[in-house]
Design an enzyme around this catalytic site. Structure first.
Site, PDB file in Angstrom:
ATOM      1  N   ARG A  80      45.283  36.678  27.443  1.00 52.37           N
ATOM      2  CA  ARG A  80      44.505  37.687  26.725  1.00 52.37           C
ATOM      3  C   ARG A  80      43.911  37.059  25.459  1.00 52.37           C
ATOM      4  NH1 ARG A  80      49.530  39.788  28.186  1.00 52.37           N
ATOM      5  NH2 ARG A  80      49.444  41.508  29.709  1.00 52.37           N
ATOM      6  N   LYS A 127      52.754  40.677  25.626  1.00 54.21           N
ATOM      7  CA  LYS A 127      53.134  42.034  25.264  1.00 54.21           C
ATOM      8  C   LYS A 127      54.646  42.185  25.295  1.00 54.21           C
ATOM      9  CE  LYS A 127      48.929  44.451  26.661  1.00 54.21           C
ATOM     10  NZ  LYS A 127      48.351  45.505  27.514  1.00 54.21           N
ATOM     11  N   HIS A 135      37.507  39.694  27.923  1.00 52.54           N
ATOM     12  CA  HIS A 135      38.416  39.778  29.072  1.00 52.54           C
ATOM     13  C   HIS A 135      37.793  39.238  30.360  1.00 52.54           C
ATOM     14  CE1 HIS A 135      42.307  41.312  28.263  1.00 52.54           C
ATOM     15  NE2 HIS A 135      42.403  42.087  29.311  1.00 52.54           N
ATOM     16  N   ARG A 145      39.396  36.184  31.774  1.00 52.99           N
ATOM     17  CA  ARG A 145      40.728  36.509  32.329  1.00 52.99           C
ATOM     18  C   ARG A 145      40.570  37.071  33.744  1.00 52.99           C
ATOM     19  NH1 ARG A 145      46.085  37.946  30.928  1.00 52.99           N
ATOM     20  NH2 ARG A 145      46.785  40.018  31.548  1.00 52.99           N
ATOM     21  N   HIS A 202      51.635  40.353  33.668  1.00 52.44           N
ATOM     22  CA  HIS A 202      51.673  41.760  34.071  1.00 52.44           C
ATOM     23  C   HIS A 202      53.115  42.172  34.381  1.00 52.44           C
ATOM     24  CE1 HIS A 202      47.204  41.764  35.562  1.00 52.44           C
ATOM     25  NE2 HIS A 202      47.315  41.997  34.276  1.00 52.44           N
ATOM     26  N   TYR A 215      42.868  42.740  41.543  1.00 50.30           N
ATOM     27  CA  TYR A 215      42.056  41.547  41.803  1.00 50.30           C
ATOM     28  C   TYR A 215      41.928  41.252  43.293  1.00 50.30           C
ATOM     29  CZ  TYR A 215      42.468  40.940  36.811  1.00 50.30           C
ATOM     30  OH  TYR A 215      42.407  41.155  35.462  1.00 50.30           O
TER      31      TYR A 215
END
Length: 295
Positions: free
Chosen positions: A146, A170, A241, A244, A267, A276
């Site tokens: 990110r 995250k 993004h 990415r 993720h 994707y």
């Protein structure tokens, strides 16, 4: 309820370990919500009823806010009330039976391999800023991290001899992501040349620096990628993004394992990564339609 909001944000920072950007998002959404409650004469958590939350969501809808924005506000409200219940500031959750708006799943915009090549070649490697920009774009496409993770990278997160970077994602979850040779070369060139000229204090630990020798901001990077997209003649709407998304799509198109891509992207849920696979199917269909004589 400012005191309760401050306690909640402190909890997100200290106990949940969320990033500053995520906490700022909670702060903005909940400050707006509390303002709406004040207008509706709700001054304590116990005053809040289901209809007060619905009134707030309707207010957002009338302003033309997207379903994703409304869902984000509702998610913040739910998390806030779960915290208040746990903290014994509230007896029940008034948001519990409110349905979230159903969102149309939009496939992310991705670049073709040739478009990525043109974008990566756009910066000049003869200037400190060009070396920095080339390294940033190469790292983004090589790793799929990110933008917030990119601008937070420190010098000691980069291991060029081993060919990987260490990234804090995250929820303060650390992951190790391999680098391709092109990214290694671009990083080495920037660190050994351009960065030394940009680091005016000679003490800055963050990897990517602005013209003041300070860490580059998200807004700064946004302007950079827009500039090079224009130089490369890319007509698609491009965001930080986009690389990415392109990283993940190109890996899956070339046979990468979905779980491995999930791990590299950071993720928590594989269903997020599966978007994707839909992108690759759409692209395959387009290729088939253009190439098959009886399509």
């Amino acid at each position: 309820m400012k005191e309760e909001l401050d306690a909640f944000l402190h909890y997100l920072l200290v106990e949940k370990g969320l990033s500053a950007n995520t906490i700022d998002s909670y702060r903005r959404d909940l400050t707006r919500f509390l303002s709406s409650l004040t207008k509706q004469s709700c001054l304590t958590p116990g005053d809040v009823k289901r209809e007060h939350i619905l009134s707030f969501l309707l207010e957002l809808r009338k302003e033309g806010k997207a379903d994703a924005t409304i869902n984000r506000h509702l998610s913040a409200i739910r998390t806030f009330f779960r915290f208040l219940i746990h903290d014994e500031k509230c007896a029940y959750d008034p948001s519990a039976h409110i349905e979230t708006p159903k969102m149309e799943k939009k496939l992310p915009q991705v670049l073709s391999v040739s478009e990525v090549e043109r974008l990566l070649q756009a910066p000049s490697s003869s200037t400190p800023f060009g070396q920095r920009d080339q390294a940033m774009l190469e790292v983004l496409y090589a790793t799929g991290i990110r933008v917030s993770e990119l601008i937070s990278l420190r010098l000691d997160d980069v291991h060029l001899q081993m060919g990987f970077i260490k990234c804090m994602g995250k929820g303060s979850k650390e992951r190790i992501i391999p680098l391709g040779q092109e990214a290694v070369n671009a990083l080495a060139h920037y660190i050994n040349n351009g960065r030394r000229k940009l680091d005016k204090s000679k003490r800055e630990k963050v990897l990517f620096l602005n013209h003041h020798g300070k860490p580059l901001s998200r807004q700064g990077f946004w302007k950079i990628i827009k500039k090079y997209a224009a130089q490369a003649g890319i007509k698609k709407e491009i965001t930080p993004h986009t690389l990415r998304h392109s990283f993940a799509t190109h890996l899956l198109e070339n046979g990468a394992d979905l779980r491995a891509v999930q791990e590299m992207l950071g993720h928590a849920d594989i269903s997020t990564t599966q978007i994707y696979t839909h992108v690759t199917k759409v692209r395959l269909k387009d290729v088939y339609s253009q190439a098959h004589p009886r399509a």
